[in-house]
Motif scaffolding. Structure first.
Motif, PDB file in Angstrom:
ATOM      1  N   LEU A  53     -10.018   4.363   1.954  1.00  0.00           N
ATOM      2  CA  LEU A  53      -8.916   4.416   2.908  1.00  0.00           C
ATOM      3  C   LEU A  53      -7.928   3.268   2.701  1.00  0.00           C
ATOM      4  CD1 LEU A  53     -10.884   5.374   6.130  1.00  0.00           C
ATOM      5  CD2 LEU A  53      -9.575   6.886   4.644  1.00  0.00           C
ATOM      6  N   LYS A  54      -8.388   2.194   2.111  1.00  0.00           N
ATOM      7  CA  LYS A  54      -7.519   1.028   1.887  1.00  0.00           C
ATOM      8  C   LYS A  54      -6.983   0.958   0.461  1.00  0.00           C
ATOM      9  CE  LYS A  54      -9.753  -1.640   5.477  1.00  0.00           C
ATOM     10  NZ  LYS A  54     -10.518  -2.828   5.808  1.00  0.00           N
ATOM     11  N   TRP A  55      -7.434   1.840  -0.406  1.00  0.00           N
ATOM     12  CA  TRP A  55      -7.060   1.771  -1.814  1.00  0.00           C
ATOM     13  C   TRP A  55      -5.556   1.848  -2.053  1.00  0.00           C
ATOM     14  CZ3 TRP A  55      -7.736   0.178  -6.460  1.00  0.00           C
ATOM     15  CH2 TRP A  55      -7.031   0.738  -7.505  1.00  0.00           C
ATOM     16  N   VAL A  56      -4.884   2.800  -1.439  1.00  0.00           N
ATOM     17  CA  VAL A  56      -3.463   3.007  -1.719  1.00  0.00           C
ATOM     18  C   VAL A  56      -2.657   1.750  -1.413  1.00  0.00           C
ATOM     19  CG1 VAL A  56      -1.416   4.359  -1.135  1.00  0.00           C
ATOM     20  CG2 VAL A  56      -3.614   5.498  -1.413  1.00  0.00           C
ATOM     21  N   ASN A  57      -2.929   1.103  -0.282  1.00  0.00           N
ATOM     22  CA  ASN A  57      -2.199  -0.122   0.072  1.00  0.00           C
ATOM     23  C   ASN A  57      -2.477  -1.247  -0.917  1.00  0.00           C
ATOM     24  OD1 ASN A  57      -1.111   1.132   2.303  1.00  0.00           O
ATOM     25  ND2 ASN A  57      -2.670   0.363   3.684  1.00  0.00           N
ATOM     26  N   VAL A  58      -3.750  -1.450  -1.240  1.00  0.00           N
ATOM     27  CA  VAL A  58      -4.118  -2.519  -2.167  1.00  0.00           C
ATOM     28  C   VAL A  58      -3.552  -2.217  -3.553  1.00  0.00           C
ATOM     29  CG1 VAL A  58      -6.068  -3.641  -3.330  1.00  0.00           C
ATOM     30  CG2 VAL A  58      -6.173  -3.185  -0.886  1.00  0.00           C
ATOM     31  N   TYR A  59      -3.641  -0.974  -3.969  1.00  0.00           N
ATOM     32  CA  TYR A  59      -3.133  -0.572  -5.283  1.00  0.00           C
ATOM     33  C   TYR A  59      -1.638  -0.854  -5.402  1.00  0.00           C
ATOM     34  CZ  TYR A  59      -1.289   2.558  -8.861  1.00  0.00           C
ATOM     35  OH  TYR A  59      -0.598   3.074  -9.925  1.00  0.00           O
ATOM     36  N   GLU A  60      -0.859  -0.425  -4.424  1.00  0.00           N
ATOM     37  CA  GLU A  60       0.591  -0.630  -4.475  1.00  0.00           C
ATOM     38  C   GLU A  60       0.953  -2.110  -4.466  1.00  0.00           C
ATOM     39  OE1 GLU A  60       3.023   1.487  -5.081  1.00  0.00           O
ATOM     40  OE2 GLU A  60       1.642   3.170  -5.187  1.00  0.00           O
ATOM     41  N   MET A  61       0.273  -2.880  -3.627  1.00  0.00           N
ATOM     42  CA  MET A  61       0.545  -4.317  -3.537  1.00  0.00           C
ATOM     43  C   MET A  61       0.193  -5.014  -4.848  1.00  0.00           C
ATOM     44  SD  MET A  61       1.671  -6.701  -1.503  1.00  0.00           S
ATOM     45  CE  MET A  61       1.497  -6.047   0.133  1.00  0.00           C
ATOM     46  N   PHE A  62      -1.001  -4.720  -5.383  1.00  0.00           N
ATOM     47  CA  PHE A  62      -1.440  -5.371  -6.620  1.00  0.00           C
ATOM     48  C   PHE A  62      -0.558  -4.954  -7.792  1.00  0.00           C
ATOM     49  CE2 PHE A  62      -3.994  -6.312 -10.292  1.00  0.00           C
ATOM     50  CZ  PHE A  62      -4.590  -7.516  -9.959  1.00  0.00           C
ATOM     51  N   LYS A  63      -0.225  -3.676  -7.851  1.00  0.00           N
ATOM     52  CA  LYS A  63       0.614  -3.178  -8.945  1.00  0.00           C
ATOM     53  C   LYS A  63       1.972  -3.884  -8.939  1.00  0.00           C
ATOM     54  CE  LYS A  63       2.697   0.788  -8.660  1.00  0.00           C
ATOM     55  NZ  LYS A  63       3.061   2.200  -8.576  1.00  0.00           N
ATOM     56  N   LYS A 115      -8.103  -0.042 -15.272  1.00  0.00           N
ATOM     57  CA  LYS A 115      -8.305   1.402 -15.478  1.00  0.00           C
ATOM     58  C   LYS A 115      -9.568   1.881 -14.753  1.00  0.00           C
ATOM     59  CE  LYS A 115      -8.791   4.856 -19.110  1.00  0.00           C
ATOM     60  NZ  LYS A 115      -8.902   5.101 -20.555  1.00  0.00           N
ATOM     61  N   MET A 116     -10.639   1.097 -14.814  1.00  0.00           N
ATOM     62  CA  MET A 116     -11.895   1.475 -14.138  1.00  0.00           C
ATOM     63  C   MET A 116     -11.681   1.594 -12.627  1.00  0.00           C
ATOM     64  SD  MET A 116     -14.546  -0.906 -16.306  1.00  0.00           S
ATOM     65  CE  MET A 116     -15.983  -0.573 -15.302  1.00  0.00           C
ATOM     66  N   LEU A 117     -11.003   0.603 -12.044  1.00  0.00           N
ATOM     67  CA  LEU A 117     -10.741   0.653 -10.601  1.00  0.00           C
ATOM     68  C   LEU A 117      -9.823   1.819 -10.251  1.00  0.00           C
ATOM     69  CD1 LEU A 117     -10.302  -3.134  -9.810  1.00  0.00           C
ATOM     70  CD2 LEU A 117     -12.149  -1.648  -9.012  1.00  0.00           C
ATOM     71  N   TYR A 147     -11.036   4.800  -7.726  1.00  0.00           N
ATOM     72  CA  TYR A 147     -10.522   4.850  -6.355  1.00  0.00           C
ATOM     73  C   TYR A 147      -9.241   5.667  -6.195  1.00  0.00           C
ATOM     74  CZ  TYR A 147     -14.089   1.442  -5.570  1.00  0.00           C
ATOM     75  OH  TYR A 147     -15.308   0.825  -5.497  1.00  0.00           O
ATOM     76  N   ASN A 148      -8.609   6.058  -7.262  1.00  0.00           N
ATOM     77  CA  ASN A 148      -7.409   6.894  -7.160  1.00  0.00           C
ATOM     78  C   ASN A 148      -7.768   8.361  -7.400  1.00  0.00           C
ATOM     79  OD1 ASN A 148      -4.593   6.350  -6.579  1.00  0.00           O
ATOM     80  ND2 ASN A 148      -4.183   7.416  -8.491  1.00  0.00           N
ATOM     81  N   ASN A 149      -8.995   8.702  -7.109  1.00  0.00           N
ATOM     82  CA  ASN A 149      -9.514  10.046  -7.297  1.00  0.00           C
ATOM     83  C   ASN A 149      -8.821  11.011  -6.339  1.00  0.00           C
ATOM     84  OD1 ASN A 149     -11.219  12.382  -6.980  1.00  0.00           O
ATOM     85  ND2 ASN A 149     -12.809  11.238  -8.071  1.00  0.00           N
ATOM     86  N   ARG A 197      -9.492  13.930  -5.383  1.00  0.00           N
ATOM     87  CA  ARG A 197     -10.366  14.698  -4.475  1.00  0.00           C
ATOM     88  C   ARG A 197     -11.001  13.797  -3.419  1.00  0.00           C
ATOM     89  NH1 ARG A 197     -13.607  19.112  -8.126  1.00  0.00           N
ATOM     90  NH2 ARG A 197     -11.736  20.084  -8.980  1.00  0.00           N
ATOM     91  N   THR A 198     -11.404  12.625  -3.825  1.00  0.00           N
ATOM     92  CA  THR A 198     -12.104  11.728  -2.909  1.00  0.00           C
ATOM     93  C   THR A 198     -11.171  11.125  -1.871  1.00  0.00           C
ATOM     94  OG1 THR A 198     -13.587  11.187  -4.741  1.00  0.00           O
ATOM     95  CG2 THR A 198     -13.695   9.777  -2.811  1.00  0.00           C
ATOM     96  N   LEU A 199      -9.949  10.782  -2.269  1.00  0.00           N
ATOM     97  CA  LEU A 199      -9.004  10.167  -1.318  1.00  0.00           C
ATOM     98  C   LEU A 199      -8.729  11.058  -0.102  1.00  0.00           C
ATOM     99  CD1 LEU A 199      -6.402   8.347  -3.570  1.00  0.00           C
ATOM    100  CD2 LEU A 199      -7.852   7.317  -1.846  1.00  0.00           C
ATOM    101  N   PRO A 200      -8.333  12.325  -0.290  1.00  0.00           N
ATOM    102  CA  PRO A 200      -8.100  13.173   0.896  1.00  0.00           C
ATOM    103  C   PRO A 200      -9.372  13.408   1.695  1.00  0.00           C
ATOM    104  CG  PRO A 200      -7.092  14.154  -1.053  1.00  0.00           C
ATOM    105  CD  PRO A 200      -7.908  12.992  -1.515  1.00  0.00           C
ATOM    106  N   ALA A 201     -10.503  13.552   1.012  1.00  0.00           N
ATOM    107  CA  ALA A 201     -11.775  13.769   1.718  1.00  0.00           C
ATOM    108  C   ALA A 201     -12.112  12.562   2.596  1.00  0.00           C
ATOM    109  CB  ALA A 201     -12.895  14.039   0.714  1.00  0.00           C
ATOM    110  N   SER A 202     -11.852  11.359   2.095  1.00  0.00           N
ATOM    111  CA  SER A 202     -12.109  10.139   2.879  1.00  0.00           C
ATOM    112  C   SER A 202     -11.220  10.090   4.115  1.00  0.00           C
ATOM    113  CB  SER A 202     -11.862   8.894   2.031  1.00  0.00           C
ATOM    114  OG  SER A 202     -12.749   8.845   0.955  1.00  0.00           O
TER     115      SER A 202
END
Length: 166
Positions: A80-90, A135-137, A141-143, A145-150
């Motif tokens: 649930l927090k991946w998108v925010n962390v991903y955008e900030m880190f990127k 790439k591993m992260l 976490y950018n899956n 299928r898993t993101l919407p399910a979460s």
């Protein structure tokens, strides 16, 4: 907004740049309002005083707002927090051309914890490992299928309202 105007009379006497600088600094309420005027002065005058020239150049190019450095949130593997962390880190680290990959890797390791850290902890903190760790992260976490399910799981786990409120 007030306009600051600097008038120089067309006389045969040379313009004293230091006097002009003092008048300009005293009347500036907001540097951003006079950037254009300062630039015009710099391009039309050839001051002999290099310190005065440097002050004027700084006033013309320096941004007024000074912000505190942004801290990157620690990511522990919560989808649930991946998108925010991903955008900030990127934005702050991954695409920062001033950083080397070894620095990016250090930021990546220190901004992860828990499950996310375990995923990359066996990779040494070297520049050559950064792209693999990122790439591993990303793949984990950018899956799609898993993101919407979460998100759906979090939505359906919200407790029902028992009674009406005002």
């Amino acid at each position: 907004m007030s306009q600051v105007k600097i008038e120089v009379s067309a006389t045969t006497a040379p313009v004293d740049l230091n006097e002009l600088l003092e008048k300009t600094v005293e009347s500036i309420a907001d540097i951003s309002e006079v950037k254009g005027d300062t630039h015009a002065i710099l391009t039309s005058q050839q001051p002999s005083d290099t310190k005065a020239l440097q002050v004027l150049k700084t006033a013309a190019t320096e941004d007024v707002v000074r912000l505190e450095p942004v801290k990157i949130s620690t990511f522990e593997g919560d989808y649930l927090k991946w998108v925010n962390v991903y955008e900030m880190f990127k934005t702050l680290v991954h695409k920062n051309k001033q950083l080397q990959d070894i620095q990016r890797m250090q930021y990546l390791v220190t901004s992860t914890n828990g499950e996310a850290r375990r995923l990359i902890e066996n990779l040494g903190v070297t520049g050559s490992n950064y792209q693999n760790a990122w790439k591993m992260l990303f793949e984990r976490y950018n899956n799609k299928r898993t993101l919407p399910a979460s998100h759906l799981q979090a939505f359906f786990s919200i407790p029902n309202v028992k009674s009406e409120t005002a």
